[in-house]
Design an enzyme around this catalytic site. Structure first.
Site, mmCIF file in Angstrom:
data_model
loop_
_atom_site.group_PDB
_atom_site.id
_atom_site.type_symbol
_atom_site.label_atom_id
_atom_site.label_comp_id
_atom_site.label_asym_id
_atom_site.label_seq_id
_atom_site.Cartn_x
_atom_site.Cartn_y
_atom_site.Cartn_z
ATOM 1 N N ARG A 46 0.817 -1.214 0.000
ATOM 2 C CA ARG A 46 0.000 0.000 0.000
ATOM 3 C C ARG A 46 0.851 1.264 0.000
ATOM 4 N NH1 ARG A 46 -2.742 -3.873 2.806
ATOM 5 N NH2 ARG A 46 -1.520 -3.358 4.636
ATOM 6 N N GLU B 181 7.446 -11.112 13.729
ATOM 7 C CA GLU B 181 7.013 -11.885 14.888
ATOM 8 C C GLU B 181 6.795 -13.352 14.538
ATOM 9 O OE1 GLU B 181 3.548 -9.558 13.164
ATOM 10 O OE2 GLU B 181 5.590 -9.112 13.731
#
Length: 176
Positions: free
Chosen positions: A63, A100
């Site tokens: 984006r 993560e």
């Protein structure tokens, strides 16, 4: 548009999707904001204001490509797409970083664009943990650019991204 107005606009036009991409996550979807001409123009102007003085805008995959291109047009500069790994032909500059849930890689062309000494401002949609933004800054610096700062439409403050990217100056149009 004032800072408060732009923040309110971002908040009003952000769709929240529960349990995406996994259970317990509340995904903040900026698609409605980007699909609205008034919303897109407002965020483009605000992001461009933050990037004043930059020679080039770097938009982060994916984006950030949309936002970076719009900001570059508004500013009369070019835009550099910072791609996810494996999307560009060699040679490339690359930066691997930890997520993560694993690792990822960002890349930019190693030839055809001289970044030496150029001021490259980074634009993205969301600042979460700061891993992608930190990797993008390292990548651009490795290629010879100076990175005066970054701007995002939305900052998820509870994930600590601003701390992770310090001392980089980051402008956020809306923080939750």
């Amino acid at each position: 548009m004032s800072d408060g107005d732009i923040g309110a606009l971002v908040a009003a036009m952000t769709r929240e999707v529960a349990d995406f991409p996994e259970p317990g996550v509340l995904f903040k979807d900026l698609t409605p904001l980007l699909a609205d001409s008034r919303g897109l123009d407002a965020v483009t102007c605000a992001l461009a204001e933050a990037a004043v003085g930059a020679d080039l805008i770097a938009g982060l995959d994916a984006r950030g490509f949309l936002l970076g291109a719009a900001v570059a047009i508004k500013m009369g500069t070019g835009v550099l797409a910072v791609r996810k790994g494996g999307k560009l032909p060699p040679p490339v500059h690359r930066e691997e970083y930890t997520l993560e849930y694993g690792t990822a890689t960002l890349e930019i062309p190693a030839d055809g664009i001289d970044l030496s000494g150029r001021s490259v401002f980074v634009v993205d949609d969301v600042l979460a943990t700061g891993g992608t933004l930190t990797a993008a800054v390292r990548l651009l610096q490795h290629a010879g650019a100076t990175v005066p700062g970054a701007a995002v439409v939305l900052e998820l403050s509870e994930l600590g991204g601003r701390t992770a990217v310090a001392p980089l100056s980051v402008t956020s149009l809306h923080t939750v």
